[in-house]
Design an enzyme around this catalytic site. Structure first.
Site, mmCIF file in Angstrom:
data_model
loop_
_atom_site.group_PDB
_atom_site.id
_atom_site.type_symbol
_atom_site.label_atom_id
_atom_site.label_comp_id
_atom_site.label_asym_id
_atom_site.label_seq_id
_atom_site.Cartn_x
_atom_site.Cartn_y
_atom_site.Cartn_z
ATOM 1 N N SER A 109 0.843 -1.187 0.000
ATOM 2 C CA SER A 109 0.000 0.000 0.000
ATOM 3 C C SER A 109 0.889 1.251 0.000
ATOM 4 O O SER A 109 1.754 1.396 -0.859
ATOM 5 C CB SER A 109 -0.959 -0.028 1.196
ATOM 6 O OG SER A 109 -1.989 0.912 1.064
ATOM 7 N N GLU A 207 -1.297 -3.126 -8.214
ATOM 8 C CA GLU A 207 -2.543 -3.370 -7.477
ATOM 9 C C GLU A 207 -3.095 -2.024 -7.004
ATOM 10 O O GLU A 207 -2.397 -1.018 -7.002
ATOM 11 C CB GLU A 207 -2.299 -4.316 -6.297
ATOM 12 C CG GLU A 207 -1.415 -3.771 -5.195
ATOM 13 C CD GLU A 207 -2.174 -3.018 -4.118
ATOM 14 O OE1 GLU A 207 -3.341 -3.355 -3.820
ATOM 15 O OE2 GLU A 207 -1.597 -2.071 -3.559
ATOM 16 N N HIS A 273 -4.609 -5.330 -1.543
ATOM 17 C CA HIS A 273 -5.732 -5.087 -0.646
ATOM 18 C C HIS A 273 -6.810 -6.144 -0.828
ATOM 19 O O HIS A 273 -7.874 -5.892 -1.408
ATOM 20 C CB HIS A 273 -6.303 -3.695 -0.897
ATOM 21 C CG HIS A 273 -5.358 -2.590 -0.571
ATOM 22 N ND1 HIS A 273 -4.350 -2.193 -1.433
ATOM 23 C CD2 HIS A 273 -5.249 -1.798 0.528
ATOM 24 C CE1 HIS A 273 -3.678 -1.194 -0.876
ATOM 25 N NE2 HIS A 273 -4.205 -0.940 0.299
#
Length: 302
Positions: A109, A207, A273
């Site tokens: 992230s 992602e 995620h």
């Protein structure tokens, strides 16, 4: 690239929070998971610090990072959760200190920014993987997520195929190169900085979470126009978490964007995620094939 040493039961590892404080109970639950793996877990002094002054907060988060890498007893550094602000501390990191004390650095992230920065300036393999508070808590954890820590102990290479998730090919071919990448927003925000992802010759992992289809398309276009896709050897599309209607639109964006790629592109890898969320090393050699779709990744540890 420098591979850190593998873990053994009894090893001490640190948990830090470069992108902001985690939920305390979730962190303690994740800590127990690491302890069940046989690890001795220490929590950074500033993990729960919610300093409103972003500059001061950054200095404290940086102190935890430096302390963890400086301590010879610590064999791995695991991030608690994502958030924001990792980019602010990237210029302040003592990359020589990290290079002189190579150890596992693990997160994703917002941590994407640091994964790429540490690779580039410390020549250290980093790890895109589930985080202690956000992924290992009682509400989120799956056995597959927990099992993805196993290669840190065994040193085994990773084979990711349709036994793991239902992979789908967008563009056919075979590509070989170091695995790179991470969160799409952070990859885009790094463009034009010293911390821009090294995509030349790589298998690029992408992602994202909670971004609408038009934003995904905009960021991919930005990467394309910046030349990121010019010399990649393949693209691995991880999870793009969104509600069902938006997810359908995102898949259309991805399929249209990569339909005529000169390199292999495969989607639906469970990285990022999502649960399960599989951990993978970045900076090591990987091979992406499409008949059948499969990603083979060298060990990230020695």
């Amino acid at each position: 690239m420098i591979k850190p040493s593998s873990l053994q039961k009894g090893d001490r590892v640190a948990v830090i929070a470069p992108a902001g404080p985690p939920d305390r109970e979730h962190l303690l639950q994740g800590q127990r998971v690491l302890e069940e793996m046989g690890l001795d877990v220490v929590i950074g002094k500033n993990v729960f610090n919610a300093e409103e002054d972003l500059a001061a907060a950054g200095e404290k988060r940086l102190a935890d990072l430096h302390e963890a890498f400086s301590d010879p007893a610590i064999r791995g550094v695991f991030c608690a959760n994502g958030g924001f602000g990792s980019a602010k501390i990237a210029p302040m990191i003592d990359y020589e200190k990290l290079q002189s004390n190579p150890k596992i650095f693990w997160g994703y992230s917002d941590i994407t920014y640091l994964l790429n920065a540490i690779q580039q300036f410390s020549d250290l393999v980093t790890f895109h993987g589930p985080m202690v508070a956000s992924d290992l808590n009682d509400e989120q954890i799956t056995k597959e997520t927990a099992s993805s820590f196993a290669p840190l102990f065994t040193g085994e290479s990773i084979i990711y195929d349709s036994h793991t998730s239902r992979l789908q090919t967008i563009a056919h071919g075979t590509g070989e190169g170091p695995l790179a990448g991470g969160n799409l927003t952070l990859l885009t925000s790094g463009l034009g900085t010293p911390y821009q992802v090294k995509s030349k010759g790589s298998i690029l992992l992408i992602e994202e979470v909670a971004e609408p289809a038009f934003r995904v398309d905009l960021m991919l276009t930005h990467l394309k126009q910046a030349g990121v896709f010019d010399e990649v050897q393949g693209v691995v599309l991880g999870n793009f978490q969104a509600d069902p209607d938006e997810h359908f639109k995102i898949r259309k964006v991805l399929q249209n964007f990569f339909a005529h790629a000169r390199f292999p592109v495969v989607e639906n890898f469970l990285f990022g995620h999502c649960q399960p969320n599989y951990g993978v090393p970045l900076g090591v050699e990987a091979t992406l094939t499409t008949s059948p779709p499969q990603l083979l990744i060298d060990s990230g540890v020695q």
